[in-house]
Scaffold this motif. Sequence first.
Motif, short mmCIF file in Angstrom:
data_model
loop_
_atom_site.label_atom_id
_atom_site.label_comp_id
_atom_site.label_asym_id
_atom_site.label_seq_id
_atom_site.Cartn_x
_atom_site.Cartn_y
_atom_site.Cartn_z
N VAL A 10 0.84 -1.20 0.00
CA VAL A 10 0.00 0.00 0.00
C VAL A 10 0.87 1.25 0.00
CG1 VAL A 10 -1.86 1.22 1.18
CG2 VAL A 10 -1.68 -1.26 1.42
N LEU A 11 0.55 2.20 -0.87
CA LEU A 11 1.20 3.52 -0.85
C LEU A 11 0.20 4.52 -0.29
CD1 LEU A 11 3.34 5.68 -1.59
CD2 LEU A 11 2.41 5.67 -3.91
N VAL A 12 0.59 5.19 0.80
CA VAL A 12 -0.27 6.20 1.44
C VAL A 12 0.37 7.57 1.26
CG1 VAL A 12 -1.37 6.95 3.59
CG2 VAL A 12 -0.96 4.50 3.20
N THR A 13 -0.37 8.51 0.66
CA THR A 13 0.15 9.88 0.52
C THR A 13 -0.31 10.72 1.71
OG1 THR A 13 -1.73 10.88 -0.68
CG2 THR A 13 -0.11 9.64 -2.00
N GLY A 14 0.43 11.78 2.01
CA GLY A 14 0.08 12.63 3.15
C GLY A 14 0.13 11.86 4.45
N ALA A 15 1.17 11.01 4.57
CA ALA A 15 1.23 10.07 5.70
C ALA A 15 1.96 10.64 6.92
CB ALA A 15 1.91 8.78 5.25
N GLY A 18 -1.95 13.00 11.17
CA GLY A 18 -3.40 12.88 11.08
C GLY A 18 -3.90 11.58 10.47
N ILE A 19 -4.86 11.71 9.56
CA ILE A 19 -5.54 10.55 8.97
C ILE A 19 -4.54 9.66 8.21
CG2 ILE A 19 -7.25 9.83 7.25
CD1 ILE A 19 -8.91 12.32 8.07
N GLY A 20 -3.65 10.27 7.44
CA GLY A 20 -2.69 9.49 6.65
C GLY A 20 -1.80 8.62 7.52
N ARG A 21 -1.33 9.21 8.61
CA ARG A 21 -0.46 8.46 9.54
C ARG A 21 -1.25 7.30 10.17
NH1 ARG A 21 1.97 7.90 14.58
NH2 ARG A 21 4.26 8.15 14.48
N ALA A 22 -2.48 7.60 10.59
CA ALA A 22 -3.32 6.57 11.23
C ALA A 22 -3.62 5.42 10.26
CB ALA A 22 -4.62 7.20 11.75
N ILE A 23 -3.88 5.77 8.99
CA ILE A 23 -4.16 4.74 7.98
C ILE A 23 -2.93 3.86 7.78
CG2 ILE A 23 -4.58 4.35 5.50
CD1 ILE A 23 -6.44 6.84 5.59
N VAL A 44 7.73 11.02 8.24
CA VAL A 44 7.45 9.67 7.74
C VAL A 44 8.51 8.68 8.18
CG1 VAL A 44 5.84 10.03 5.82
CG2 VAL A 44 8.24 10.39 5.42
N ARG A 45 9.72 9.17 8.41
CA ARG A 45 10.76 8.27 8.95
C ARG A 45 10.39 7.82 10.36
NH1 ARG A 45 14.48 11.45 5.87
NH2 ARG A 45 14.80 12.88 7.61
N SER A 46 9.85 8.73 11.17
CA SER A 46 9.46 8.34 12.54
C SER A 46 8.23 7.43 12.50
CB SER A 46 9.23 9.56 13.43
OG SER A 46 7.97 10.14 13.18
N LEU A 47 7.35 7.64 11.51
CA LEU A 47 6.21 6.74 11.32
C LEU A 47 6.70 5.33 11.00
CD1 LEU A 47 3.30 5.76 10.45
CD2 LEU A 47 3.77 6.78 8.25
N ALA A 48 7.70 5.24 10.13
CA ALA A 48 8.24 3.94 9.74
C ALA A 48 8.79 3.17 10.95
CB ALA A 48 9.32 4.11 8.68
N GLN A 49 9.30 3.92 11.93
CA GLN A 49 9.81 3.27 13.15
C GLN A 49 8.67 2.82 14.05
OE1 GLN A 49 12.33 6.43 14.49
NE2 GLN A 49 14.09 5.76 13.29
N ASP A 50 7.53 3.56 14.02
CA ASP A 50 6.40 3.23 14.89
C ASP A 50 5.51 2.13 14.33
OD1 ASP A 50 7.29 5.22 16.54
OD2 ASP A 50 5.82 6.72 15.89
N ALA A 51 5.49 1.97 13.00
CA ALA A 51 4.61 0.98 12.38
C ALA A 51 5.11 -0.43 12.70
CB ALA A 51 4.56 1.21 10.87
N THR A 55 7.94 -1.03 6.58
CA THR A 55 7.45 0.27 6.10
C THR A 55 8.56 1.02 5.40
OG1 THR A 55 6.02 0.32 8.06
CG2 THR A 55 6.21 2.36 6.81
N LEU A 56 8.21 1.61 4.26
CA LEU A 56 9.16 2.41 3.49
C LEU A 56 8.78 3.88 3.61
CD1 LEU A 56 11.39 2.75 1.25
CD2 LEU A 56 9.57 2.36 -0.43
N ALA A 57 9.73 4.71 4.08
CA ALA A 57 9.48 6.15 4.21
C ALA A 57 9.91 6.86 2.93
CB ALA A 57 10.24 6.71 5.41
N LEU A 58 9.02 7.66 2.36
CA LEU A 58 9.30 8.35 1.11
C LEU A 58 9.05 9.85 1.24
CD1 LEU A 58 7.37 5.95 -1.30
CD2 LEU A 58 9.86 6.16 -1.17
N GLU A 59 9.97 10.64 0.73
CA GLU A 59 9.70 12.07 0.61
C GLU A 59 8.89 12.25 -0.67
OE1 GLU A 59 11.95 16.41 0.67
OE2 GLU A 59 13.05 14.60 1.19
N LEU A 60 7.69 12.79 -0.54
CA LEU A 60 6.76 12.84 -1.66
C LEU A 60 6.01 14.16 -1.68
CD1 LEU A 60 4.89 11.66 -3.91
CD2 LEU A 60 3.60 10.53 -2.09
#
Length: 245
Positions: A10-15, A18-23, A44-51, A55-60
Amino acid sequence: MNHTLEGRVVLVTGASSGIGRAIAIALSKAGARVAAGARRADRVRSLAQDAPGETLALELDVTDPRSVRDAVEATVERFGALDVLVNNAGVMLSGPILGADTTEWTRMVETNLLGSMYAVHSALPHLLRHKGAVVQISSTSGRTSSAASGVYAATKFGITAFSEALRQEVTEQGVRVVVVEPGFVATELTSHITDPAIQAMAKNMAESMRTLQAEDIAGAVVYALSQPDHVAVNEILIRPTDQAR
């Protein structure tokens, strides 16, 4: 563990928040491999550590078609596939039309509408190959326009129109299109509003009700994506119980 999402990419934009991170986190918990994209790369790098899952962190930046193509390519390169696109990146810069700063209009159209369209365009060949899904995070403003949200609503109405055309083009090839329309959610979305009166109004509205949490929307996305292949949940309108209009 939801077997239908196990191993799905799954690719999530605006992650980044808020909602993107939660998804992203909810899908990771359900067994999906998640590529999380946003402009704020550190977030998104910190999200990748929490998931919990891979998880792949992307600058987008969704407003840049090249950035979108690069993110899709990086996802496929890392995971070998792309099954689901969640278009969540969005900005809400509410305010009256008279005297508006029209650069805010451009930003909303480029991010909310064109950005989601670029992402679909880049992801679609992969989604068709894997009989995947597109999830469009829209808004109640995509159904009902109101004063001080004219341009925001126009972008969300646009998402609805684009999504229905997309659905008709790809549903018989097994790609499901899901539009999720949240009402008032407690996120930082309203903090970007520059008009002080509108900002105060949004704050008062939020305080007057039990607002939705980002996780509530993530739950709806997991539900839609977990259905058997022959079931397409095309639209989910989800509002706080306390929100009358």
